[in-house]
Motif scaffolding. Structure first.
Motif, short mmCIF file in Angstrom:
data_model
loop_
_atom_site.label_atom_id
_atom_site.label_comp_id
_atom_site.label_asym_id
_atom_site.label_seq_id
_atom_site.Cartn_x
_atom_site.Cartn_y
_atom_site.Cartn_z
N GLU A 1 0.82 -1.21 0.00
CA GLU A 1 0.00 0.00 0.00
C GLU A 1 0.85 1.26 0.00
O GLU A 1 2.01 1.26 0.43
N THR A 2 0.23 2.34 -0.46
CA THR A 2 0.83 3.67 -0.47
C THR A 2 0.04 4.58 0.45
O THR A 2 -1.20 4.51 0.49
N TYR A 3 0.74 5.43 1.19
CA TYR A 3 0.09 6.35 2.13
C TYR A 3 0.63 7.76 1.91
O TYR A 3 1.85 7.98 1.91
N ASN A 4 -0.27 8.72 1.72
CA ASN A 4 0.11 10.12 1.61
C ASN A 4 0.23 10.74 3.00
O ASN A 4 -0.61 10.50 3.87
N VAL A 5 1.26 11.57 3.17
CA VAL A 5 1.51 12.24 4.46
C VAL A 5 1.57 13.74 4.21
O VAL A 5 2.47 14.21 3.51
N GLY A 6 0.62 14.48 4.75
CA GLY A 6 0.58 15.92 4.55
C GLY A 6 0.30 16.66 5.85
O GLY A 6 -0.26 16.10 6.79
N GLY A 7 0.67 17.92 5.87
CA GLY A 7 0.47 18.73 7.07
C GLY A 7 -0.84 19.47 7.08
O GLY A 7 -1.21 20.05 8.11
N GLY A 8 -1.56 19.50 5.94
CA GLY A 8 -2.81 20.26 5.87
C GLY A 8 -2.59 21.75 5.98
O GLY A 8 -3.45 22.47 6.48
N ASN A 9 -1.43 22.21 5.49
CA ASN A 9 -1.06 23.63 5.61
C ASN A 9 -0.63 24.16 4.24
O ASN A 9 0.56 24.26 3.94
N GLU A 10 -1.59 24.51 3.41
CA GLU A 10 -1.26 25.08 2.11
C GLU A 10 -0.92 26.56 2.26
O GLU A 10 -1.72 27.34 2.79
N LYS A 11 0.28 26.92 1.79
CA LYS A 11 0.74 28.30 1.87
C LYS A 11 1.46 28.66 0.58
O LYS A 11 2.16 27.82 0.01
N THR A 12 1.33 29.90 0.14
CA THR A 12 2.17 30.35 -0.96
C THR A 12 3.59 30.57 -0.45
O THR A 12 3.81 30.84 0.74
#
Length: 355
Positions: free
Chosen positions: A246-257
């Motif tokens: 399996e593949t798992y995405n890991v993100g911070g949930g912090n979209e910033k320019t």
């Protein structure tokens, strides 16, 4: 019980080794080539610690890999070793092909040979965790949904193409040979021990040195920012409970320019280390020519990791960036130590001869 970490003197790998040994007595064998971004100063706190064995070597060295696997009998391999800077890949893609593709192939073959000879119970428990990037998915428009694990691969730089190729090799070794692999795709990491060519440490250190703060193009490129210790926690969770293949995405949930990130750093430095002349650090912002093929937006959908394995980031961007700025203020000797002449030559090549 032992784990083998490749690239464990780099930014994410070094943080992972420190984080692992802060919470576990399970030994780490740390294999790193110590290329320009590998830095043993990151691991200075582990000097004399019997739980950490550092090995200076290349994942492309099959004989060395075979010896390490046979000697240490790891229950897992965590694969960080990679060339990872987009700008460098545009100037010299060959190193990215050699390390990210050929090196991953050599590692997979060595691990497959080792794993095939394990007793049945050890073989079933073994894992290889391949740490990849969201950049393999390409770029998103402003109103596109974030990347999921099912998003089509559309790499746009030599770096992301080499990581995509490595991902495909890892997948193929699972489906062809049954090797129990796990793959993660992370968003942009930041935090302590980050090599100063990347945006956040570059801006902090240039600001303190009174230098221009280079921002590509209009600065409106959007990234999802993930504090590095949150990433380490996610990797531990995937290693413990992830499903092989399996593949798992890991993100911070912090979209910033990028421009917002730079301005945030300037505000924090204005608060924590004001300029002697009383002016704001934002006056040092300098827009430079955009790099070729610059991806406009990355964003990660990490709901699968939350839903199936219960992981959530602990840091917001506000809390993480404040910790990061404070760390660099408190550890300027570390930054000076990695800012070698080779690194300064790279900055001149990339951004021009700026004072």
């Amino acid at each position: 019980m032992t784990i083998l970490v490749t690239g464990g003197a780099g930014f994410i790998g070094g943080n992972f080794v420190l984080d692992w040994l802060a919470g576990s007595d399970e030994p780490v064998v740390n294999l790193d080539k110590l290329s320009y971004a590998g830095n043993l100063q990151t691991l200075a706190s582990l000097h004399g610690d019997d739980r950490h064995r550092f090995v200076h070597g290349d994942i492309g060295d099959s004989d060395l890999l075979d010896r390490l696997l046979a000697e240490h009998q790891p229950r897992a391999v965590i694969h960080f070793a990679a060339e990872s800077h987009v700008d460098r890949s545009l100037h010299g893609p060959g190193d990215f092909i050699d390390t990210n593709i050929v090196g991953t192939f050599k590692l997979l073959e060595a691990v497959r040979g080792y794993w095939s000879g394990l007793p049945a119970s050890d073989k079933a428990a073994f894992r290889l965790l391949h740490v990849s990037t969201d950049e393999v998915y390409g770029t998103l428009a402003a109103d596109d949904a974030p990347f999921t694990e099912a998003h089509r691969y559309q790499p746009n730089s030599p770096y992301s193409a080499s990581k995509a190729a490595a991902d495909h090799l890892v997948r193929a070794w699972h489906h062809s040979y049954g090797l129990p692999v796990l793959t993660t795709h992370c968003s942009n990491n930041y935090g302590p021990y980050h090599f100063p060519e990347k945006l956040i440490p570059l801006v902090i250190l240039n600001a303190l040195a009174g230098k221009p703060l280079p921002v590509y193009g209009d600065g409106q490129q959007v990234r999802d920012w993930l504090y590095v210790t949150d990433h380490c926690a996610a990797l531990r969770r995937v290693l413990d409970a992830g499903t092989p293949g399996e593949t798992y995405n890991v993100g911070g949930g912090n979209e910033k320019t990028n421009l917002d990130v730079v301005r945030t750093i300037c505000r924090l430095l204005d608060e924590l280390r004001p300029r002697a002349d009383g002016k704001g650090y934002a006056e040092q912002i300098s827009h430079v020519q955009d790099r070729p093929g610059h991806d406009r937006r990355y964003a990660i959908d990490a709901r699968k990791l939350a839903r199936e394995l219960g992981w959530q980031p602990a840091e917001t961007f506000d809390s993480g960036i404040r910790k990061t700025v404070r760390w660099y203020l408190d550890n300027q000797d570390w930054a000076a130590g990695v800012s070698s002449g080779r690194y300064r030559d790279w900055l001149t090549q990339q951004y021009g001869d700026q004072p």
